[in-house]
Motif scaffolding. Sequence first.
Motif, PDB file in Angstrom:
ATOM      1  N   TYR A   1     -18.460  -1.737 -47.783  1.00  0.00           N
ATOM      2  CA  TYR A   1     -19.306  -0.416 -47.723  1.00  0.00           C
ATOM      3  C   TYR A   1     -18.880   0.553 -48.904  1.00  0.00           C
ATOM      4  O   TYR A   1     -17.805   0.618 -49.106  1.00  0.00           O
TER       5      TYR A   1
ATOM      6  N   HIS B   1     -24.146   0.331 -32.265  1.00  0.00           N
ATOM      7  CA  HIS B   1     -24.956  -0.792 -31.802  1.00  0.00           C
ATOM      8  C   HIS B   1     -23.710  -1.626 -30.676  1.00  0.00           C
ATOM      9  O   HIS B   1     -22.860  -1.513 -30.603  1.00  0.00           O
TER      10      HIS B   1
ATOM     11  N   ASP C   1     -22.296  -5.606 -29.904  1.00  0.00           N
ATOM     12  CA  ASP C   1     -22.254  -6.677 -30.865  1.00  0.00           C
ATOM     13  C   ASP C   1     -22.737  -8.012 -29.744  1.00  0.00           C
ATOM     14  O   ASP C   1     -22.911  -9.290 -30.242  1.00  0.00           O
TER      15      ASP C   1
ATOM     16  N   THR D   1     -14.175   3.309 -37.395  1.00  0.00           N
ATOM     17  CA  THR D   1     -15.004   2.722 -36.249  1.00  0.00           C
ATOM     18  C   THR D   1     -15.053   3.591 -35.164  1.00  0.00           C
ATOM     19  O   THR D   1     -14.024   3.846 -34.509  1.00  0.00           O
TER      20      THR D   1
ATOM     21  N   HIS E   1     -20.560   0.823 -30.586  1.00  0.00           N
ATOM     22  CA  HIS E   1     -19.599   1.278 -31.724  1.00  0.00           C
ATOM     23  C   HIS E   1     -20.436   1.254 -32.822  1.00  0.00           C
ATOM     24  O   HIS E   1     -21.403   0.713 -33.089  1.00  0.00           O
TER      25      HIS E   1
ATOM     26  N   GLY F   1     -19.966   1.716 -37.432  1.00  0.00           N
ATOM     27  CA  GLY F   1     -18.960   2.140 -38.473  1.00  0.00           C
ATOM     28  C   GLY F   1     -19.340   3.254 -39.334  1.00  0.00           C
ATOM     29  O   GLY F   1     -20.628   3.472 -39.689  1.00  0.00           O
TER      30      GLY F   1
ATOM     31  N   LYS G   1     -14.715   0.890 -48.394  1.00  0.00           N
ATOM     32  CA  LYS G   1     -14.243   0.161 -47.191  1.00  0.00           C
ATOM     33  C   LYS G   1     -14.558  -1.295 -47.239  1.00  0.00           C
ATOM     34  O   LYS G   1     -15.797  -1.878 -47.316  1.00  0.00           O
TER      35      LYS G   1
ATOM     36  N   ILE H   1     -13.755  -4.777 -44.495  1.00  0.00           N
ATOM     37  CA  ILE H   1     -13.445  -5.143 -43.295  1.00  0.00           C
ATOM     38  C   ILE H   1     -13.712  -6.742 -43.144  1.00  0.00           C
ATOM     39  O   ILE H   1     -14.492  -7.205 -44.048  1.00  0.00           O
TER      40      ILE H   1
ATOM     41  N   THR I   1     -14.558  -9.021 -39.996  1.00  0.00           N
ATOM     42  CA  THR I   1     -14.752  -9.106 -38.408  1.00  0.00           C
ATOM     43  C   THR I   1     -14.713 -10.632 -37.991  1.00  0.00           C
ATOM     44  O   THR I   1     -15.351 -11.573 -38.584  1.00  0.00           O
TER      45      THR I   1
END
Length: 303
Positions: free
Chosen positions: A201, A210, A212, A248, A280, A282, A290, A292, A294
């Motif tokens: 990001y 959203h 998952d 998050t 949840h 970001g 950023k 991450i 996943t």
Amino acid sequence: MASRSEQHPDSTTTTSQRASAARQAVTPELRRWIIEQAQAGYAAPVVLQSMRVAGWDEDVAADALEVTLQDHLNALAEQQGLPAALSVPEPQLDASPAQVDCGDRVVNVLLAMAQPRIVVFGNLLSPEECDALIAAAEPRMARSLTVATKTGGEEINADRTSDGMFFQRGESPLIQRIEERIARLLNWPIENGEGLQVLHYRPGAEYKPHYDYFDPAEPGTATIVKRGGQRVGTLVMYLNTPEKGGGTTFPDVHVEVGPQRGNAVFFSYDRPHTSTRTLHGGAPVIAGEKWIATKWMREREFK
Ligand code: PD2
Ligand code: ZN
């Protein structure tokens, strides 16, 4: 809440009767009594203690409690038209340990929440592993796609303004080592994991809230879940510490996890339904960037 539940009928029996109670099968009467205790607001450990006082063997009583309450919850969920509950990944946190030994690394437990199930881990990845993941991902980054539940394919998603890529499962010794660590941490087969996804990001980029799991009401979901079943858990690992923003968020429960290099947030969802409260997102990155990685976990082997 009271600390002692209603007396179980067996609590007036003698010692020898109690010993035989320990060998006794779980009767419909006992099941009814357990459900009444739960409905009266007694927590499971309190009910278990009452059963022990009444002479029940601890393991027999614990099994009876677990099976009875789970069956009862499943029946209630079915009555309400909820999808059936699925097994989920779960770290071994009995006796509330501050750390989990994953074989090659000791991971810290920074927060554990029951509903929704959220666990924040510290020290899951070393700084070198974070940097190596970014370096391996960087040349392969493209605008992030998400799984399109309308069609079963993939699409650019305006709610996700990051760049991303997927590693193949086990594609390098680094990926393999991290995947083995995650499998031990969450007690979930390595084969049930999707390939690790890395996201990047930039300032202003975000991932709007959203779920998952794949929405069973969407037409593409049947196709998507043919490969490995539903998603049942997510582990978001922070590969760097953004200067500002980029947490998050879990809006239903007003929780925000601060992104810290090497740490991770895990959450599970035992049915593809909003009742899991696993909405949840970001949060926008305000300054800096950023990164991450996943790992999404499926019900079954993800071939
Ligand atoms: O970047 C995040 O914090 C984030 C937020 C929500 C990642 C995901 N979802 C995801 O990868 O599913
Ligand atoms: Zn997500």
